[in-house]
Structure formats: C-alpha cells, structure tokens
Scaffold this active site. Structure first.
Site, PDB file in Angstrom:
ATOM      1  CB  VAL A 152      -0.962  -0.005   1.199  1.00  0.00           C
ATOM      2  CG1 VAL A 152      -1.826   1.262   1.203  1.00  0.00           C
ATOM      3  CG2 VAL A 152      -1.854  -1.245   1.153  1.00  0.00           C
ATOM      4  CE1 TYR A 153       5.147   5.646   2.844  1.00  0.00           C
ATOM      5  CE2 TYR A 153       6.985   4.333   2.047  1.00  0.00           C
ATOM      6  CZ  TYR A 153       6.486   5.523   2.534  1.00  0.00           C
ATOM      7  OH  TYR A 153       7.331   6.589   2.695  1.00  0.00           O
ATOM      8  N   GLY A 154       4.010   1.614  -1.073  1.00  0.00           N
ATOM      9  CA  GLY A 154       4.633   1.781  -2.383  1.00  0.00           C
ATOM     10  C   GLY A 154       3.655   2.270  -3.427  1.00  0.00           C
TER      11      GLY A 154
END
Length: 259
Positions: A152-154
C-alpha cells in the site's frame, strides 16, 4: 508582502527541514502536524517570520478539509505535501484502519489539498507544489526476496509520482510548477515510529533532501531523485513507460490469441 508556504507534516524529518529552509529564505509559513507541542516549538524558534501552526490529522476527513480550506483561501506561494505514514507489513497482515490511514495521508490528503491550492495559484499566475514521495515508488518490479514488501505504501508513492507528472503537464505555461521529490532512506524519525532501527544504514539527511528539491526546481525537474547520480536512469524509465503507453492497439496482442 512575504512569500507564503504551507508545509504538511512539518513537526519532524523532511517537513521540518523544508520549514526550516523556507523560514531561512524569508517565507512566512503555515505549518501543520498532529503534535501541538512540536508546532509551538517551531513557532518559538522562528520569531523572524510569521508562522501559523495548525494542528491537523490528515488521516481524517476533518483534518484534510481544514488544511484544504486554508489552501483555498490563503495566497500560497508554495505548498509542500510532506505528511507521511508507512506501516511496513504484508498486505494480508495490514489492519484495515492502517491501510486506510496510509491512503488518506499519502493519496487523499495531497490530492484534496493540491486541488484546493491550484485555482488560487492559477489566478496569481505563480506557485510551486512539491509532493514528497520516495524511491519506493519505483520498487514495484522488485522480486519476492526483496523485503520488506510495502504494497500500500509503495502504491501511494507511485500515485504521487504519476499525479505530479500529469499535473505538471496540465499546468505547463501557467506559472505554476509541480515537483515530486523521491528520496531513498533518510535519517528521520519516520522509520523509528514503525519500530525499525535503520541506524546501521547509510542515510541521507533531511536538509540534503530539501537542497535537492529546491535545486531541482531551478533545473526544471518534475521528478527529483536526490540520491540518483545519473538522471538519465529516470529519463529511461519514463521513456519506457511512454513507449508502452504508445504501443497499445485496439487489436488483441498475439500472445493472448489461442489457436
């Protein structure tokens, strides 16, 4: 009248370094963050400029709306969308509330805040928008042994890269500039808050990230990668993306056809 900059996530790390540099350059500031004591500490340390502290949690709709309203009504010269959160863990282990927090802070907040700031900048024929992402935005093709996976962060950082590139093209010739800055590992509290000790790794300083961003703006860079020595690496990435985009057809590709 002094230039006015708004910096989100200004209480530590890259956001604090941006606020420090802009104050040194004579900007008046609106600084946002979750921690009132950190904001007040910054105000007290910078009596030479006007600093308006705003306590806002950008993982909430109320926090996003409050900062967006400021951007819509104040004559901003610069907007720095820096606020961030990580939560490094596999997607199956990521609690729903943490997934929602990442998307709100790194996608919804910069989108709505930028949307609010752009009309005024267009009306004044000047302005600069800096979105803080990271080199993890380019890590999607990494093989499975590369850890930790940060799905999700990427994905949110990749969104910021594409958003910034597209918005820059949309605003070409208006006097409004857009940049996304993509540092690698930076020596801040960011990873410590995730329970990660990266003190053993060589890390870039937050002031160096800011130096790269501001110099990158002078160079006309839309994507600023502070730790990448050879900028043609990025040029080749984007050329390949455009080649793939331009190589599409309305005909089904041969490899998908069955005999």
């Amino acid at each position: 009248m002094s230039d006015l900059a708004l910096v989100t996530g200004a209480t530590s790390g890259i956001g604090r370094a941006f606020a420090e540099r802009l104050a040194a350059d004579g900007y008046d500031l609106i600084i946002t963050g979750r921690r009132r004591e950190r904001l007040d500490e910054f105000v007290a340390a910078h009596p030479e400029v006007k600093v308006r502290p705003v306590v806002a949690d950008l993982s909430t709709d109320a926090g996003i709306d409050e900062v967006a309203e400021i951007c819509a009504t104040e004559p901003l010269t610069m907007l720095v969308n820096n606020a961030g959160v990580a939560h490094y863990m596999p997607l199956a282990d990521l609690p729903a509330e943490k997934a929602r927090e990442i998307v709100k802070v790194k996608v919804l907040a910069p989108t709505m805040i930028t949307r609010a700031a752009v009309p005024g900048m267009l009306e004044r024929h000047q302005g600069t928008i800096v979105n803080v992402a990271g080199m993890i935005a380019f890590s999607g093709p990494a093989p499975s042994e590369v850890m930790p996976r940060r799905v999700v962060y990427g994905g949110t950082l990749a969104y910021l890269v594409t958003m910034s590139q597209t918005l820059s093209a949309e605003l070409e010739g208006t006097g409004v500039r857009v940049q996304v800055v993509c540092p690698g590992v930076v020596a801040t509290e960011f990873h410590e808050r995730q329970g990660l000790d990266l003190s053993f790794l060589p890390r870039m300083s937050a002031p160096d990230v800011v130096t790269a961003s501001l110099r990158g703006l002078e160079l006309g860079e839309v994507v600023c990668a502070p730790g990448v020595e050879d900028p043609t690496l990025l040029d080749r990435v984007f050329a390949a993306e455009l080649a793939a985009f331009g190589g599409q057809s309305t005909e089904l590709a041969t490899r998908y056809r069955t005999n």
